[in-house]
Design a protein around this motif. Structure first.
Motif, PDB file in Angstrom:
ATOM      1  N   GLY A 170       0.763  -1.234  -0.143  1.00  0.00           N
ATOM      2  CA  GLY A 170      -0.034  -0.073   0.055  1.00  0.00           C
ATOM      3  C   GLY A 170       0.800   1.394  -0.146  1.00  0.00           C
ATOM      4  O   GLY A 170       2.002   1.267  -0.364  1.00  0.00           O
ATOM      5  N   ASP A 171       0.178   2.269   0.499  1.00  0.00           N
ATOM      6  CA  ASP A 171       0.847   3.544   0.722  1.00  0.00           C
ATOM      7  C   ASP A 171       0.328   4.320   1.630  1.00  0.00           C
ATOM      8  O   ASP A 171      -0.978   3.950   2.183  1.00  0.00           O
ATOM      9  CB  ASP A 171       0.851   4.322  -0.820  1.00  0.00           C
ATOM     10  CG  ASP A 171      -0.409   4.793  -1.123  1.00  0.00           C
ATOM     11  OD1 ASP A 171      -1.022   5.544  -0.389  1.00  0.00           O
ATOM     12  OD2 ASP A 171      -1.104   4.352  -2.054  1.00  0.00           O
ATOM     13  N   ARG A 172       0.679   5.561   1.973  1.00  0.00           N
ATOM     14  CA  ARG A 172       0.175   6.332   3.260  1.00  0.00           C
ATOM     15  C   ARG A 172      -0.056   7.694   2.485  1.00  0.00           C
ATOM     16  O   ARG A 172       0.082   8.869   3.360  1.00  0.00           O
ATOM     17  CB  ARG A 172       0.956   6.437   4.298  1.00  0.00           C
ATOM     18  CG  ARG A 172       1.377   5.020   4.678  1.00  0.00           C
ATOM     19  CD  ARG A 172       1.093   4.793   6.233  1.00  0.00           C
ATOM     20  NE  ARG A 172       1.979   5.281   7.263  1.00  0.00           N
ATOM     21  CZ  ARG A 172       3.364   5.089   7.421  1.00  0.00           C
ATOM     22  NH1 ARG A 172       3.685   3.766   7.012  1.00  0.00           N
ATOM     23  NH2 ARG A 172       3.624   5.835   8.225  1.00  0.00           N
ATOM     24  N   ALA A 173      -0.425   7.828   1.431  1.00  0.00           N
ATOM     25  CA  ALA A 173      -0.849   9.330   1.066  1.00  0.00           C
ATOM     26  C   ALA A 173      -1.988   9.948   1.835  1.00  0.00           C
ATOM     27  O   ALA A 173      -1.945  11.050   1.915  1.00  0.00           O
ATOM     28  CB  ALA A 173      -1.225   9.341  -0.668  1.00  0.00           C
TER      29      ALA A 173
ATOM     30  N   GLY B 210       5.655   6.285   4.866  1.00  0.00           N
ATOM     31  CA  GLY B 210       5.408   7.248   5.776  1.00  0.00           C
ATOM     32  C   GLY B 210       6.318   8.301   5.961  1.00  0.00           C
ATOM     33  O   GLY B 210       6.058   9.506   5.496  1.00  0.00           O
ATOM     34  N   SER B 211       7.383   8.269   6.469  1.00  0.00           N
ATOM     35  CA  SER B 211       8.077   9.489   6.887  1.00  0.00           C
ATOM     36  C   SER B 211       9.080   9.666   6.037  1.00  0.00           C
ATOM     37  O   SER B 211       9.645  10.971   5.834  1.00  0.00           O
ATOM     38  CB  SER B 211       8.995   9.318   8.217  1.00  0.00           C
ATOM     39  OG  SER B 211       9.933   8.235   7.948  1.00  0.00           O
TER      40      SER B 211
ATOM     41  N   VAL C  64       1.741   1.041  11.897  1.00  0.00           N
ATOM     42  CA  VAL C  64       0.778  -0.210  11.720  1.00  0.00           C
ATOM     43  C   VAL C  64      -0.287  -0.251  10.621  1.00  0.00           C
ATOM     44  O   VAL C  64      -0.587  -1.213  10.031  1.00  0.00           O
ATOM     45  CB  VAL C  64      -0.159  -0.134  13.082  1.00  0.00           C
ATOM     46  CG1 VAL C  64      -1.425  -0.953  13.206  1.00  0.00           C
ATOM     47  CG2 VAL C  64       0.858  -0.282  14.525  1.00  0.00           C
ATOM     48  N   ALA C  65      -0.512   1.072   9.948  1.00  0.00           N
ATOM     49  CA  ALA C  65      -1.446   0.854   8.923  1.00  0.00           C
ATOM     50  C   ALA C  65      -0.460   0.408   7.716  1.00  0.00           C
ATOM     51  O   ALA C  65      -1.271  -0.641   6.876  1.00  0.00           O
ATOM     52  CB  ALA C  65      -1.525   2.302   8.495  1.00  0.00           C
ATOM     53  N   THR C  66       0.718   0.311   7.446  1.00  0.00           N
ATOM     54  CA  THR C  66       1.456  -0.321   6.575  1.00  0.00           C
ATOM     55  C   THR C  66       1.722  -1.704   6.839  1.00  0.00           C
ATOM     56  O   THR C  66       1.797  -2.517   6.148  1.00  0.00           O
ATOM     57  CB  THR C  66       2.819   0.474   6.341  1.00  0.00           C
ATOM     58  OG1 THR C  66       2.798   1.731   6.059  1.00  0.00           O
ATOM     59  CG2 THR C  66       3.711  -0.395   5.403  1.00  0.00           C
ATOM     60  N   VAL C  67       1.497  -2.105   8.210  1.00  0.00           N
ATOM     61  CA  VAL C  67       1.667  -3.520   8.829  1.00  0.00           C
ATOM     62  C   VAL C  67       0.193  -4.328   8.043  1.00  0.00           C
ATOM     63  O   VAL C  67       0.567  -5.246   7.576  1.00  0.00           O
ATOM     64  CB  VAL C  67       1.678  -3.606  10.284  1.00  0.00           C
ATOM     65  CG1 VAL C  67       1.633  -5.104  10.766  1.00  0.00           C
ATOM     66  CG2 VAL C  67       3.060  -2.912  10.464  1.00  0.00           C
ATOM     67  N   MET C  68      -0.760  -3.637   8.242  1.00  0.00           N
ATOM     68  CA  MET C  68      -1.937  -4.258   7.982  1.00  0.00           C
ATOM     69  C   MET C  68      -2.007  -4.537   6.371  1.00  0.00           C
ATOM     70  O   MET C  68      -2.309  -5.492   5.699  1.00  0.00           O
ATOM     71  CB  MET C  68      -3.102  -3.435   8.265  1.00  0.00           C
ATOM     72  CG  MET C  68      -3.379  -3.139   9.782  1.00  0.00           C
ATOM     73  SD  MET C  68      -3.457  -4.881  10.393  1.00  0.00           S
ATOM     74  CE  MET C  68      -2.954  -4.527  12.138  1.00  0.00           C
TER      75      MET C  68
ATOM     76  N   ARG D 265       0.774  -7.426   5.619  1.00  0.00           N
ATOM     77  CA  ARG D 265       0.394  -8.611   5.958  1.00  0.00           C
ATOM     78  C   ARG D 265      -0.811  -9.135   4.742  1.00  0.00           C
ATOM     79  O   ARG D 265      -0.676 -10.266   4.467  1.00  0.00           O
ATOM     80  CB  ARG D 265      -0.462  -8.513   7.122  1.00  0.00           C
ATOM     81  CG  ARG D 265       0.466  -8.296   8.422  1.00  0.00           C
ATOM     82  CD  ARG D 265      -0.216  -8.709   9.730  1.00  0.00           C
ATOM     83  NE  ARG D 265       0.833  -8.668  10.847  1.00  0.00           N
ATOM     84  CZ  ARG D 265       0.372  -8.420  12.168  1.00  0.00           C
ATOM     85  NH1 ARG D 265      -0.694  -8.289  12.546  1.00  0.00           N
ATOM     86  NH2 ARG D 265       1.210  -8.645  13.064  1.00  0.00           N
ATOM     87  N   ALA D 266      -1.614  -8.233   4.341  1.00  0.00           N
ATOM     88  CA  ALA D 266      -2.807  -8.545   3.282  1.00  0.00           C
ATOM     89  C   ALA D 266      -2.242  -8.907   1.863  1.00  0.00           C
ATOM     90  O   ALA D 266      -2.753  -9.535   1.101  1.00  0.00           O
ATOM     91  CB  ALA D 266      -3.580  -7.419   3.128  1.00  0.00           C
ATOM     92  N   ALA D 267      -0.690  -8.488   1.690  1.00  0.00           N
ATOM     93  CA  ALA D 267      -0.323  -8.612   0.307  1.00  0.00           C
ATOM     94  C   ALA D 267       0.335  -9.977   0.195  1.00  0.00           C
ATOM     95  O   ALA D 267       1.047 -10.384   1.499  1.00  0.00           O
ATOM     96  CB  ALA D 267       0.784  -7.551   0.048  1.00  0.00           C
ATOM     97  N   THR D 268       0.372 -10.665  -0.977  1.00  0.00           N
ATOM     98  CA  THR D 268       1.217 -11.859  -1.131  1.00  0.00           C
ATOM     99  C   THR D 268       2.624 -11.232  -1.616  1.00  0.00           C
ATOM    100  O   THR D 268       2.925 -10.238  -1.685  1.00  0.00           O
ATOM    101  CB  THR D 268       0.613 -12.697  -2.608  1.00  0.00           C
ATOM    102  OG1 THR D 268       0.964 -11.675  -3.386  1.00  0.00           O
ATOM    103  CG2 THR D 268      -0.955 -12.966  -2.604  1.00  0.00           C
ATOM    104  N   VAL D 269       3.579 -12.430  -1.547  1.00  0.00           N
ATOM    105  CA  VAL D 269       4.883 -12.082  -1.892  1.00  0.00           C
ATOM    106  C   VAL D 269       4.980 -11.597  -3.516  1.00  0.00           C
ATOM    107  O   VAL D 269       5.592 -10.568  -3.511  1.00  0.00           O
ATOM    108  CB  VAL D 269       5.806 -13.530  -2.026  1.00  0.00           C
ATOM    109  CG1 VAL D 269       7.086 -13.537  -2.600  1.00  0.00           C
ATOM    110  CG2 VAL D 269       5.786 -14.037  -0.659  1.00  0.00           C
TER     111      VAL D 269
END
Ligand code: NIG
Ligand code: FE
Length: 415
Positions: free
Chosen positions: A81-84, A323-324, A107-111, A114-118
């Motif tokens: 994902g991303d954090r735009a 994020g940063s 933690v948002a990026t962790v979710m 985790r949801a993404a495949t290799v």
């Protein structure tokens, strides 16, 4: 293996001095993937006249600048994902720490990770790596830290290994299980550190996926004591250690890491001048990350004067993360280091070559142009090194050699 000879180059050798190690009208011979000889073009041990005999490819650099291959020693290049959206929220007034406290941030990026495949993580990371490579990147460090359980940390490190195979880029894989507290361990951070030390790190190490171990020591992450426990677990496995420390406050993480023999302490805007001597005494590299400083609009500058006074090796990195620091350019990183931190262009170039190699424990192999080192180098369409830090948004990279092999054709060069 055939040899390659570069002639009429302006070499920035980044030697042991504190400067560029400039050599004009220079030649450099590559043999067996390593630098075999450096001297003046006039004194070449081989010449274009006898290439057939010696099986030597000759490239006339016509005065162009040649530097060591660039090294990004601190990235979080693999994530879902991303954090735009958070970028927008910060512009509406929320702080990085507030967003993190409300389930956003890391933690948002962790979710999303985790949801993404290799395969999905790999597809998303490839363009980021390619973008860095287009500016002469030959070595990159990639951290885990958005999985926060054994399965997902290992998944991230596998993707880092896949990037190495796919792109022929040298990848250093760093385990950052102690990056943030996963929601399932809310209020049980010591239990999570037990899991990191006793299960996650040993499991990732057993798969051969860990070159070093990092910890985020900060009020929004882990304490100095918790960091110390992770380092003890790493050192039991014989792994080098490093820390994200003193990014948002002065907790003493950098001093603890340095005294435990860390390769580097990274961020360190809040490190006190008096503590810098400990970095010097322990041969610990200071990795400065101007991208995160810029994005978070930090005001606290890293202790550059004290780092210089104490002769601490200063490296620079993109900290590329969602994020940063959504930054994918080491040239812009150099410019930011000069403009925001008042580093010199010489320090900036040393920061993404020899000192970045030191931060990764690879300074015997890469980071400078010296006989015996791997032939990782970049040919730039500029006549002097300050051009690399000075211009913004211009990429003068014309050719990249990695371990003796040209990555891009010698466009703009007379072969
Ligand atoms: O280096 N400081 C901690 N980790 C990253 C930020 C990661 C994120 O925001 O996703 C950093 O700045
Ligand atoms: Fe980071």
């Amino acid at each position: 293996m055939s040899q390659t000879l570069l002639t009429n180059a302006t070499l920035a050798c980044i030697d042991d001095s504190s400067g560029y190690g400039l050599r004009e009208n220079a030649a450099l011979l590559v043999d067996g993937g390593r630098i075999a000889w450096i001297g003046s073009t006039r004194d070449c041990p081989v010449s274009s006249a006898n290439t057939a005999i010696n099986d030597v490819e000759v490239y006339d650099c016509a005065g162009k600048l040649v530097t060591p291959g660039l090294i990004d020693c601190h990235t979080h290049l693999v994530y879902g994902g991303d954090r735009a959206d958070e970028f927008e929220r910060r512009l509406e007034g929320a702080s990085y720490a507030e967003i993190a406290a409300n389930g956003g941030g890391i933690v948002a990026t962790v979710m999303a990770t985790r949801a993404a495949t290799v395969e999905q993580l790999f597809e998303q990371a490839l363009p980021r790596a390619r973008q860095l490579m287009s500016e002469g990147l030959t070595t990159v460090e990639i951290k885990s830290g958005y999985g926060l359980d054994s399965t997902n940390e290992i998944k991230m490190l596998r993707v880092a290994a896949m990037i190495e195979n796919e792109l022929g880029l040298r990848v250093v894989k760093t385990f950052l299980g102690a990056h943030a507290l996963p929601p399932e361990y809310a209020d049980r951070s010591d239990d999570y550190i037990d899991l990191v030390c006793n299960e996650m790190l040993p499991a990732a190490h057993a798969e051969g996926l860990v070159d070093a171990v990092d910890v985020f020591i900060e009020s929004i992450a882990f304490s100095v004591e918790q960091g110390e426990r992770v380092f003890a677990a790493a050192q039991r496995l014989g792994l080098p250690i490093k820390a994200h420390a003193e990014q948002l406050s002065d907790l003493g993480g950098a001093v603890m890491a340095a005294t435990h023999g860390a390769q580097s302490v990274d961020h360190i805007e809040y490190l006190g001048n008096k503590d810098v001597a400990l970095l010097a005494q322990n041969d610990c590299v200071a990795v400065l990350l101007p991208g995160a400083f810029y994005v978070l609009r930090e005001q606290q500058l890293p202790p550059l004067g004290a780092l210089r006074e104490q002769n601490v090796a200063i490296a620079l990195a993109s900290d590329s993360n969602p994020g940063s620091s959504p930054l994918h350019s080491l040239l812009l990183t150099m410019n930011m280091a000069c403009t925001l931190f008042r580093m010199t262009p010489t320090e900036a170039l040393r920061g993404i070559t020899i000192n970045a190699a030191r931060a990764l424990g690879l300074a015997q192999q890469i980071g400078s142009l010296e006989p015996g080192k791997l032939a990782d180098l970049v040919v730039w369409n500029v006549d002097r090194p300050a051009m690399l830090s000075y211009r913004i948004g211009m990429n003068p990279c014309v050719a990249v050699m990695q371990a003796g092999h040209w990555r891009k054709s010698g466009q703009g060069m007379s072969a």
